[in-house]
Design an enzyme around this catalytic site. Structure first.
Site, PDB file in Angstrom:
ATOM      1  N   ARG A   1      51.978  40.398  41.610  1.00 35.09           N
ATOM      2  CA  ARG A   1      51.211  40.537  40.365  1.00 35.09           C
ATOM      3  C   ARG A   1      51.599  41.810  39.626  1.00 35.09           C
ATOM      4  NH1 ARG A   1      46.104  38.374  39.658  1.00 35.09           N
ATOM      5  NH2 ARG A   1      45.227  40.342  38.921  1.00 35.09           N
TER       6      ARG A   1
ATOM      7  N   ARG B   1      58.955  49.047  37.630  1.00 35.21           N
ATOM      8  CA  ARG B   1      59.830  49.293  36.478  1.00 35.21           C
ATOM      9  C   ARG B   1      60.804  50.435  36.726  1.00 35.21           C
ATOM     10  NH1 ARG B   1      55.091  48.716  33.236  1.00 35.21           N
ATOM     11  NH2 ARG B   1      54.699  46.496  32.878  1.00 35.21           N
TER      12      ARG B   1
ATOM     13  N   ARG C   1      36.748  38.004  49.468  1.00 37.59           N
ATOM     14  CA  ARG C   1      36.451  39.424  49.390  1.00 37.59           C
ATOM     15  C   ARG C   1      35.427  39.635  48.282  1.00 37.59           C
ATOM     16  NH1 ARG C   1      36.970  42.864  53.348  1.00 37.59           N
ATOM     17  NH2 ARG C   1      37.118  44.868  52.335  1.00 37.59           N
TER      18      ARG C   1
ATOM     19  N   ARG D   1      38.697  52.194  43.103  1.00 40.21           N
ATOM     20  CA  ARG D   1      39.010  52.705  41.761  1.00 40.21           C
ATOM     21  C   ARG D   1      37.739  53.155  41.058  1.00 40.21           C
ATOM     22  NH1 ARG D   1      41.604  46.871  39.692  1.00 40.21           N
ATOM     23  NH2 ARG D   1      39.852  45.601  40.369  1.00 40.21           N
TER      24      ARG D   1
ATOM     25  N   GLU E   1      34.185  51.378  42.311  1.00 38.27           N
ATOM     26  CA  GLU E   1      34.329  50.021  42.850  1.00 38.27           C
ATOM     27  C   GLU E   1      34.626  50.087  44.348  1.00 38.27           C
ATOM     28  OE1 GLU E   1      36.903  47.431  40.590  1.00 38.27           O
ATOM     29  OE2 GLU E   1      37.366  46.222  42.348  1.00 38.27           O
TER      30      GLU E   1
ATOM     31  N   TYR F   1      43.843  33.108  42.974  1.00 33.22           N
ATOM     32  CA  TYR F   1      43.673  34.440  42.387  1.00 33.22           C
ATOM     33  C   TYR F   1      44.051  34.371  40.904  1.00 33.22           C
ATOM     34  CZ  TYR F   1      44.155  39.614  42.760  1.00 33.22           C
ATOM     35  OH  TYR F   1      44.031  40.976  42.636  1.00 33.22           O
TER      36      TYR F   1
ATOM     37  N   ASP G   1      43.781  34.890  36.828  1.00 33.85           N
ATOM     38  CA  ASP G   1      43.257  35.754  35.787  1.00 33.85           C
ATOM     39  C   ASP G   1      42.566  34.894  34.723  1.00 33.85           C
ATOM     40  OD1 ASP G   1      43.823  38.301  36.701  1.00 33.85           O
ATOM     41  OD2 ASP G   1      45.870  38.267  35.932  1.00 33.85           O
TER      42      ASP G   1
HETATM   43  P1  FAD Z   1      33.545  32.841  37.579  1.00 36.81           P
HETATM   44  O1  FAD Z   1      33.682  33.793  36.447  1.00 36.81           O
HETATM   45  O2  FAD Z   1      33.366  33.416  38.946  1.00 36.81           O
HETATM   46  O3  FAD Z   1      32.356  31.836  37.236  1.00 36.81           O
HETATM   47  C1  FAD Z   1      31.806  30.956  38.191  1.00 36.81           C
HETATM   48  C2  FAD Z   1      30.316  30.905  37.947  1.00 36.81           C
HETATM   49  O4  FAD Z   1      29.741  29.881  38.757  1.00 36.81           O
HETATM   50  C3  FAD Z   1      29.602  32.196  38.305  1.00 36.81           C
HETATM   51  O5  FAD Z   1      28.873  32.675  37.199  1.00 36.81           O
HETATM   52  C4  FAD Z   1      28.704  31.809  39.463  1.00 36.81           C
HETATM   53  O6  FAD Z   1      27.477  32.521  39.490  1.00 36.81           O
HETATM   54  C5  FAD Z   1      28.480  30.337  39.196  1.00 36.81           C
HETATM   55  N1  FAD Z   1      28.103  29.558  40.378  1.00 36.81           N
HETATM   56  C6  FAD Z   1      28.739  29.566  41.571  1.00 36.81           C
HETATM   57  N2  FAD Z   1      28.078  28.748  42.454  1.00 36.81           N
HETATM   58  C7  FAD Z   1      27.027  28.223  41.776  1.00 36.81           C
HETATM   59  C8  FAD Z   1      25.975  27.357  42.145  1.00 36.81           C
HETATM   60  N3  FAD Z   1      25.881  26.855  43.386  1.00 36.81           N
HETATM   61  N4  FAD Z   1      25.044  27.024  41.216  1.00 36.81           N
HETATM   62  C9  FAD Z   1      25.099  27.550  39.966  1.00 36.81           C
HETATM   63  N5  FAD Z   1      26.083  28.392  39.567  1.00 36.81           N
HETATM   64  C10 FAD Z   1      27.034  28.742  40.461  1.00 36.81           C
HETATM   65  N6  FAD Z   1      41.097  38.614  34.965  1.00 36.81           N
HETATM   66  C11 FAD Z   1      41.866  39.053  33.922  1.00 36.81           C
HETATM   67  O7  FAD Z   1      42.455  38.244  33.215  1.00 36.81           O
HETATM   68  N7  FAD Z   1      41.944  40.406  33.641  1.00 36.81           N
HETATM   69  C12 FAD Z   1      41.299  41.348  34.367  1.00 36.81           C
HETATM   70  O8  FAD Z   1      41.391  42.542  34.071  1.00 36.81           O
HETATM   71  C13 FAD Z   1      40.500  40.903  35.477  1.00 36.81           C
HETATM   72  N8  FAD Z   1      39.832  41.807  36.237  1.00 36.81           N
HETATM   73  C14 FAD Z   1      39.067  41.367  37.290  1.00 36.81           C
HETATM   74  C15 FAD Z   1      38.378  42.306  38.051  1.00 36.81           C
HETATM   75  C16 FAD Z   1      37.576  41.890  39.115  1.00 36.81           C
HETATM   76  C17 FAD Z   1      36.855  42.929  39.947  1.00 36.81           C
HETATM   77  C18 FAD Z   1      37.468  40.501  39.413  1.00 36.81           C
HETATM   78  C19 FAD Z   1      36.616  40.043  40.566  1.00 36.81           C
HETATM   79  C20 FAD Z   1      38.136  39.564  38.656  1.00 36.81           C
HETATM   80  C21 FAD Z   1      38.954  39.983  37.585  1.00 36.81           C
HETATM   81  N9  FAD Z   1      39.630  39.059  36.789  1.00 36.81           N
HETATM   82  C22 FAD Z   1      40.417  39.501  35.741  1.00 36.81           C
HETATM   83  C23 FAD Z   1      39.565  37.597  37.057  1.00 36.81           C
HETATM   84  C24 FAD Z   1      38.470  36.905  36.258  1.00 36.81           C
HETATM   85  O9  FAD Z   1      37.215  37.454  36.597  1.00 36.81           O
HETATM   86  C25 FAD Z   1      38.517  35.413  36.596  1.00 36.81           C
HETATM   87  O10 FAD Z   1      39.782  34.870  36.291  1.00 36.81           O
HETATM   88  C26 FAD Z   1      37.462  34.581  35.849  1.00 36.81           C
HETATM   89  O11 FAD Z   1      36.204  35.204  35.828  1.00 36.81           O
HETATM   90  C27 FAD Z   1      37.338  33.248  36.549  1.00 36.81           C
HETATM   91  O12 FAD Z   1      36.453  32.399  35.844  1.00 36.81           O
HETATM   92  P2  FAD Z   1      35.767  31.196  36.607  1.00 36.81           P
HETATM   93  O13 FAD Z   1      35.024  30.413  35.607  1.00 36.81           O
HETATM   94  O14 FAD Z   1      36.792  30.503  37.431  1.00 36.81           O
HETATM   95  O15 FAD Z   1      34.813  31.878  37.679  1.00 36.81           O
HETATM   96  N1  UDP Z   2      47.704  47.431  44.525  1.00 40.11           N
HETATM   97  C1  UDP Z   2      47.950  48.563  45.280  1.00 40.11           C
HETATM   98  N2  UDP Z   2      47.788  49.788  44.698  1.00 40.11           N
HETATM   99  C2  UDP Z   2      47.375  49.934  43.415  1.00 40.11           C
HETATM  100  C3  UDP Z   2      47.111  48.778  42.662  1.00 40.11           C
HETATM  101  C4  UDP Z   2      47.273  47.525  43.250  1.00 40.11           C
HETATM  102  O1  UDP Z   2      48.298  48.470  46.456  1.00 40.11           O
HETATM  103  O2  UDP Z   2      47.231  51.079  42.937  1.00 40.11           O
HETATM  104  C5  UDP Z   2      47.890  46.114  45.187  1.00 40.11           C
HETATM  105  C6  UDP Z   2      46.617  45.671  45.925  1.00 40.11           C
HETATM  106  O3  UDP Z   2      46.994  44.916  47.065  1.00 40.11           O
HETATM  107  C7  UDP Z   2      45.945  44.801  44.888  1.00 40.11           C
HETATM  108  C8  UDP Z   2      47.144  44.097  44.257  1.00 40.11           C
HETATM  109  O4  UDP Z   2      48.165  45.117  44.222  1.00 40.11           O
HETATM  110  O5  UDP Z   2      45.038  43.900  45.460  1.00 40.11           O
HETATM  111  C9  UDP Z   2      46.917  43.526  42.869  1.00 40.11           C
HETATM  112  O6  UDP Z   2      46.476  44.581  42.020  1.00 40.11           O
HETATM  113  P1  UDP Z   2      45.654  44.287  40.685  1.00 40.11           P
HETATM  114  O7  UDP Z   2      45.481  45.571  39.956  1.00 40.11           O
HETATM  115  O8  UDP Z   2      46.307  43.163  39.969  1.00 40.11           O
HETATM  116  O9  UDP Z   2      44.257  43.830  41.312  1.00 40.11           O
HETATM  117  P2  UDP Z   2      42.888  43.318  40.628  1.00 40.11           P
HETATM  118  O10 UDP Z   2      42.747  44.038  39.302  1.00 40.11           O
HETATM  119  O11 UDP Z   2      43.014  41.839  40.509  1.00 40.11           O
HETATM  120  O12 UDP Z   2      41.850  43.724  41.618  1.00 40.11           O
END
Ligand code: FAD
Ligand code: UDP
Length: 370
Positions: free
Chosen positions: A171, A175, A248, A279, A302, A348, A350
């Site tokens: 991911r 560079r 996780r 972070r 976090e 996983y 986005d």
């Molecule tokens: P979700 O957003 O998880 O939605 C699923 C929903 O279903 C939830 O609201 C949940 O409560 C609900 N649900 C589950 N079970 C039930 C049930 N039994 N009854 C009723 N409701 C239920 N993506 C990016 O593009 N850029 C980023 O910078 C980025 N940063 C992230 C950082 C973190 C810490 C995390 C965890 C994810 C990040 N993502 C990022 C990924 C992004 O969050 C996901 O791609 C996106 O939210 C997925 O959408 P979804 O609809 O699949 O799931």
């Molecule tokens: N990662 C790492 N060091 C960093 C940033 C990322 O080792 O400083 C690794 C780590 O395993 C992480 C993965 O690269 O889970 C993907 O990073 P990303 O920033 O895409 O994670 P997210 O924002 O989805 O948590």
């Protein structure tokens, strides 16, 4: 009876619901949490003018026009270009690993065309990478891996990087120039008024019930619509009949601070294992177009941990992949249910991938039902 019952209000459920409504279908949505938006939910923190992404910083990025044009129907984006720094042994470096990181870490003054040969001398693994550690070492060599990847990955995933799939680390770009943007995509930004208004606009005309768990009254909910769109965890849907997948979770500690700027960047990673969090986010840096109270900032630490009831990241051990394949086979036996999104597909993804996936599924589904 509704045409669709959508379980979960994240991007998958909301995009599908929006497309269904646009095609004249009736939609009911239920959501377990007290708000819409899934993990992208955001809110304004008190009167600070600071928008908080409750479940971790979300930066929208994509390269395909269809997804970008679609999401721009529901929001305008600012021009945020994501840059991340990382702290290792008390010193700050640029992430993802680029020429600046390499030169500061090794005290060298390499030019771009010297990087490949230099990294060749650092590689202790050169075969076909079978796991995250081998992949990282073959990309950046042992010392950079040990400084910036191993500790962070162990904290984030709670296991040995040798047990994780190589795809997690691919991911991140590596560079040979000083280019330090986190993403390579053509389009990038943060919604100017946060993420939640996107969902509010998408879900107009959809009947929504919050604080409702589908599994509390599954049979009742299933009778409410001709078809269910399920976006929750896939192992839960099938009553864990093939076992529990590894997920996780993340936990966030928010602090309001009397300072105009705590760390000078939106996200600072902490590479070392003796720092308990992975972070620190400082959300005000996502909105340089806003004016804030000068003496206030908010930071969010976090922490990564395990809580099977709060799945965020699919871990994807080899045993998980095998288990997921069994659940995927069960999905194909349920044509009355659409499974989509990060939790139901155990991928996983986005945001842009989830949106593109939901648009594709909706196109196929709705063209068949018109
Ligand atoms: P979700 O957003 O998880 O939605 C699923 C929903 O279903 C939830 O609201 C949940 O409560 C609900 N649900 C589950 N079970 C039930 C049930 N039994 N009854 C009723 N409701 C239920 N993506 C990016 O593009 N850029 C980023 O910078 C980025 N940063 C992230 C950082 C973190 C810490 C995390 C965890 C994810 C990040 N993502 C990022 C990924 C992004 O969050 C996901 O791609 C996106 O939210 C997925 O959408 P979804 O609809 O699949 O799931
Ligand atoms: N990662 C790492 N060091 C960093 C940033 C990322 O080792 O400083 C690794 C780590 O395993 C992480 C993965 O690269 O889970 C993907 O990073 P990303 O920033 O895409 O994670 P997210 O924002 O989805 O948590």
């Amino acid at each position: 009876m509704y045409d669709y019952l959508v379980v979960g209000s994240g991007f998958f459920g909301s995009v599908f619901a929006q497309q269904a409504r646009e095609n004249g279908k009736s939609v009911m949505m239920i959501e377990r949490r007290p708000h819409i938006g899934g993990n992208c939910y955001s809110y304004e923190y008190e009167d600070t003018g600071i928008s908080i992404h409750k479940y971790g910083s979300h930066i929208f990025h994509c390269s395909d026009d269809e997804t970008w044009n679609y999401v721009n129907r529901f929001t305008r984006f600012n021009r945020h270009q994501h840059r991340v720094l990382t702290t290792h042994k008390g010193k700050v470096f640029s992430m993802p690993i680029n020429l600046g990181t390499i030169n500061s870490f090794f005290g060298t003054n390499l030019r771009p065309d010297e990087v490949a040969a230099f990294l060749d001398t650092q590689r202790t693994f050169t075969g076909k990478p079978a796991n995250l550690e081998e992949q990282a070492i073959s990309l950046i060599g042992q010392p950079l891996y040990e400084a910036f990847i191993r500790g962070y990955t162990r904290k984030q995933w709670g296991c040995d990087p040798r047990d994780l799939p190589a795809s997690i680390i691919t991911r991140l770009p590596v560079r040979q120039s000083y280019h330090d943007a986190y993403f390579n995509d053509r389009y990038q930004g943060i919604p100017i008024d946060g993420y939640t208004p996107i969902f509010e606009r998408m879900l107009q005309g959809v009947d929504i019930e919050l604080n409702v768990d589908f599994f509390a009254d599954r049979e009742i909910w299933e009778k409410k619509a001709r078809k269910v769109v399920y976006t929750g965890p896939i192992d839960r849907y099938f009553d864990y009949c093939h076992g529990h997948l590894n997920w996780r979770s993340v936990r966030f500690e928010l602090e309001k601070i009397d300072s105009s700027d705590y760390q000078g960047v939106s996200v600072m990673n902490y590479a070392d294992e003796d720092t308990p969090y992975t972070r620190i986010h400082e959300p005000k840096h996502f909105h340089l177009e806003r004016s804030w109270n000068k003496n206030t900032t908010v930071i969010v630490k976090e922490f990564s941990f395990i809580d099977p009831d709060q799945p965020y990241y699919p871990v994807n051990f080899a045993s998980d992949r095998a288990m997921y394949e069994k659940y995927a086979a069960l999905q194909t036996e349920r044509p009355d249910v659409i499974f989509g999104g990060r939790l139901a597909r155990y991928k996983y993804y986005d945001m842009h991938q989830v949106i593109a996936g939901a648009l594709a599924v909706a196109r196929k589904e709705l063209s068949g039902t018109q």
